[in-house]
Design a protein around this motif. Structure first.
Motif, PDB file in Angstrom:
ATOM      1  N   TRP A  25      73.626  73.086  67.338  1.00 46.46           N
ATOM      2  CA  TRP A  25      72.386  73.250  66.669  1.00 46.46           C
ATOM      3  C   TRP A  25      72.651  73.605  65.090  1.00 46.46           C
ATOM      4  O   TRP A  25      71.888  73.222  64.350  1.00 46.46           O
ATOM      5  CB  TRP A  25      71.438  74.201  67.371  1.00 46.46           C
ATOM      6  N   GLN A  26      73.735  74.245  64.898  1.00 47.99           N
ATOM      7  CA  GLN A  26      73.982  74.588  63.522  1.00 47.99           C
ATOM      8  C   GLN A  26      74.239  73.334  62.549  1.00 47.99           C
ATOM      9  O   GLN A  26      73.779  73.422  61.747  1.00 47.99           O
ATOM     10  CB  GLN A  26      75.208  75.817  63.438  1.00 47.99           C
ATOM     11  N   PHE A  74      72.280  81.798  67.541  1.00 44.35           N
ATOM     12  CA  PHE A  74      72.431  79.887  67.881  1.00 44.35           C
ATOM     13  C   PHE A  74      73.257  80.054  69.107  1.00 44.35           C
ATOM     14  O   PHE A  74      72.946  78.879  69.778  1.00 44.35           O
ATOM     15  CB  PHE A  74      73.159  79.540  66.483  1.00 44.35           C
TER      16      PHE A  74
END
Length: 473
Positions: free
Chosen positions: A274-275, A439
């Protein structure tokens, strides 16, 4: 004693401020300057292109001139893309500060080339020089935020992170002021104007060697605790830096399981999924918002909106001034041309408050030491490819769709807003490891750190991180 220690953690020392300003002026300023430098003198430069071409080959068509000019504009972001690809290997080999010093080659050499282009009667040399100075911008746009993010204390990381964007906007404004026809935006002045980009590079080359390399780089990647400690002491202004060094060791231990990451395995690493998606979406949204179309083609846009040729150059400067002001703060009817001016200025204000400075700050915070260089490499590549697309395509979009081309940009801005609202967490006053934990929950992964012979899973609280810290204290 603890209260005194807590108060001074937020201090911006003279060394930290000076390092930020020199890196910002020497590198980020050039990025902004070269975005806008060919906007105002475009008519004179296009006349130069036409004269040189017709002296060699005969009559030049309007379509060919448009193509050559689009290539001249877009060579800059294309060079930026290739500069971004060089980020990870250079920062790992030479360090953050070392890369910034090396990068000045890609500013001073093209500055000389552009300055002599009229004397040697070659527009091709301008195109090549734009590509080279683009490499400089591609490196600096990634390495300056990385360097400043790593030398800044966590509670000032956001404020220090705005410095590169501030100097980018100042560079744009200075180029727009120099582009006024009574200054350098004329037949005699445009080669000088293009060549001035080498001056900030020369200043940085002289002054930056006196400032510390990133302590995180020295400790985590080079294993040189002595130099890291000395650098931190200079940057913080006091001798006791054990707690911050300890936090760096925590980060180092927590990412040992990942090893040294390359760009290729960055895409396959689930704990960074997701980063990585966020970096891609934010940088695409930042550049495909169309804001650089305004800086590349500002005079053309205002002329199309009905602003008189005499006033266009001053309106363009006004747009740049508003951009600087807002970055500091963040952070067929006769009156229709003025409505267009207001709309463009509001558009620039919106970009300067958030989409412009924040992606690089967030990229620094979302990734830890081993994954940060390849992450910036991906971010920079997306940033500059999107910039290249806008620079190359906008003249044809404007010709085909007119003002309606900005509807496309508006839709992209809306999509980016929704993504950030839903996905990106707040990172204010958090360490790099704490941001990674946020995250980790979204990635459905644990952050694993090794401390001695034990293995500690850091998934959701401060206790795990404190346990690791205790092993170093």
């Amino acid at each position: 004693m603890d209260m005194e220690k807590s108060e001074r953690k937020g201090r911006v020392t003279l060394i930290l401020a000076a390092a930020s300003l020199i890196a910002g002026f020497g590198s980020s300023f050039q990025y902004g300057y070269n975005v806008a430098v060919i906007n105002s003198p475009a008519p004179e430069m296009q006349l130069f292109y036409t004269q040189i071409y017709e002296d060699r080959y005969g009559l030049m068509s309007d379509n060919l001139l448009t193509l050559l000019w689009s290539v001249t504009v877009s060579m800059y972001p294309l060079g930026g893309f290739f500069g971004s690809l060089m980020v990870a290997p250079l920062v790992n080999k030479f360090g953050r500060k070392g890369t910034l010093l090396f990068n000045n080659i890609f500013s001073i050499v093209p500055a000389i080339m552009m300055n002599v282009s009229e004397v040697v009667e070659s527009f091709e040399i301008i195109i090549v020089a734009r590509f080279l100075v683009g490499i400089c911008a591609g490196l600096s746009s990634n390495v300056v935020p990385m360097y400043l993010g790593e030398i800044a204390p966590k509670n000032y990381r956001g404020a220090i992170g705005i410095v590169p964007q501030l100097f980018i906007t100042i560079g744009i404004l200075v180029a727009q002021v120099f582009g006024i026809r009574n200054i350098l935006g004329n037949k005699e002045g445009w080669p000088i104007m293009l060549g001035l980009t080498g001056i900030p590079a020369a200043i940085e080359l002289l002054l930056l060697p006196f400032f510390p390399e990133s302590p995180r780089y020295m400790l985590i990647q080079k294993g040189d605790e002595k130099t890291a400690r000395k650098g931190l002491q200079k940057l913080r202004g006091w001798e006791d830096v054990d707690e911050e060094l300890c936090e760096m060791r925590v980060e180092e231990q927590s990412e040992q399981a990942e090893g040294r990451l390359s760009v290729l395995n960055l895409f396959t690493f689930r704990s960074l999924r997701w980063q990585l998606l966020s970096v891609i979406f934010m940088n695409m949204g930042q550049q495909l918002s169309g804001v650089n179309a305004i800086y590349y083609y500002a005079d053309s846009i205002y002329s199309s909106a009905g602003v008189s040729n005499e006033h266009v150059q001053y309106v363009t400067v006004g747009t740049g001034a508003v951009n600087v002001f807002m970055t500091i703060a963040a952070t067929t009817l006769d009156w229709m041309p003025y409505v267009s001016i207001v709309c463009v200025i509001v558009y620039v204000i919106g970009h300067a408050i958030g989409p412009s400075p924040i992606p690089t700050v967030i990229t620094t915070e979302m990734f830890r030491q081993s994954s940060r260089p390849p992450a910036f490499m991906v971010a920079g590549s997306v940033h500059w490819l999107s910039n290249f697309t806008v620079g190359l395509a906008f003249p044809f979009l404007e010709r085909g769709l007119g003002a309606y081309c900005f509807i496309i940009f508006a839709c992209i801005c809306l999509a980016t807003l929704i993504y950030i609202w839903v996905i990106i967490p707040e990172t204010k006053n958090k360490t790099f490891l704490e941001t990674s934990k946020l995250f980790a929950q979204r990635n459905k992964m644990d952050i694993v750190a090794e401390a001695g012979d034990s293995e500690i899973k850091a998934t959701g609280g401060e206790s795990s991180e404190q346990e690791i810290k205790n092993t170093f204290l």
